[in-house]
Design a protein around this motif. Structure first.
Motif: not given
Length: 364
Positions: A2, A15-18, A57-59, A66, A68
């Protein structure tokens, strides 16, 4: 793996979304799972002001920024080579980064990882081998023993205690290597010089260059005791805090003569940009003179080694160096691996590019 980001106040989060990416050339690319190792002891993380990390993006599997916080990069310790630099985009008003190594970094299962490989098994500059109390005591001892030696003062107060140079710290402890910077001048003008940058340049050098010319007496005063007492001693001319050492070849040669008249113990080497082969003759002559004076105390240079070093025979015409090319020369790769590459925020030739994945990362 991540992506990591900073809140701008020194706090780093995952950032667990990336998924993290790395920079190769001017592209942001996925990093193969086999390229990751846990951040070695002695490594550090940087927050990169005004920069946003590029992740996958993990999805959706698409690359995006990022939003954030600031991007994060890693410093990997000696004996390791980074395989990918950190990938990010830079805001127009972001400050120029200093000349450090900015390796990609990621997070998984409560651990920090970097894409890197260990290339040297020597332990002499591993952080676990340094004890701060020993370094402080050794520094105080050397400064007290050589109170008028400018070079000892520079090595201990600047290199050892300010920049935590591993070689200078080993000198303080009395083991292994003894760095010997000798030249405040250089005959090159490297964009990525870590010890000198013009005043009108936005790049900041990471350390101050030597400001005086050490005498042979100053050099010999502390190098001879080191050669005589340190385990696996090495005296090394040509350091990151100086210019080109061969601009002072005569002084180095005189120091070598004086050292070798006292002791044949240990090794003496020089790190050079290789631009002054004629000046290397002075060092070879110094070695020859000592061979003649103190044989059989010292071994003679192997004839093959002499042919490599002796680029221009005395009294003879120029001739090619007699040696086999290194593996990296044969492959045309030169000195590879991430590291200081000049201004970290300059665009690639032809300007910034876009297209095909996340291309044209504007800086390193």
């Amino acid at each position: 793996m991540y992506l990591l980001y900073s809140d701008g106040e020194g706090n780093i989060f995952e950032d667990t979304s990336l998924y993290v990416t790395g920079r190769s050339g001017w592209d942001a690319v996925p990093i193969d799972e086999d390229d990751w190792i846990e951040l070695p002891s002695g490594g550090n993380l940087y927050e990169l002001p005004g920069r946003k990390g590029i992740g996958i993006d993990v999805v959706t599997g698409e690359m995006r920024l990022c939003e954030k916080g600031w991007a994060v990069a890693a410093f990997i310790p000696p004996a390791h080579t980074g395989l990918y630099m950190a990938a990010y985009e830079t805001a127009p008003d972001a400050p120029t980064l200093p000349l450090f190594c900015y390796t990609a970094a990621g997070w998984l299962d409560e651990k920090i990882y970097v894409p890197a490989v260990r290339i040297e098994q020597d332990i002499r500059q591993e952080s676990v081998g340094y004890k701060e109390e020993q370094i402080q005591a050794g520094t105080d001892h050397l400064l007290a023993t050589y109170p008028h030696n400018r070079l000892v003062k520079h090595l201990m107060e600047n290199c050892c205690m300010t920049y935590t140079c591993p070689a200078a710290r080993n000198l303080a402890i009395g083991r292994w290597e003894c760095p010997v910077p000798v030249s405040p001048a250089c005959n090159a003008n490297c964009i990525g010089c870590i010890s000198f940058q013009p005043q009108d340049e936005t790049i900041v050098s990471t350390q101050d260059r030597l400001t005086f010319k050490p005498t042979p007496e100053e050099i010999v005063e502390f190098t001879v005791p080191h050669l005589e007492t340190a385990p696996f001693p090495l005296v090394s001319f040509g350091q990151g805090c100086e210019g080109e050492p061969l601009t002072r070849a005569r002084e180095i040669a005189e120091a070598i003569r004086r050292m070798r008249r006292v002791t044949g113990r240990g090794s003496i080497n020089i790190n050079t940009n290789g631009s002054l082969p004629d000046n290397l003759e002075h060092l070879i002559d110094a070695e020859r003179l000592v061979e003649d004076e103190v044989q059989p105390l010292l071994p003679r240079l192997d004839d093959g080694v002499r042919r490599v070093l002796h680029i221009r025979p005395q009294g003879g015409p120029d001739r090619p160096v007699d040696r086999q090319p290194r593996r990296d020369e044969a492959a045309g790769t030169g000195r590879g691996g991430p590291g200081p590459q000049g201004d970290a925020d300059r665009d690639p030739p032809g300007g910034r590019k876009r297209g095909g994945g996340r291309r044209g990362v504007p800086d390193c």
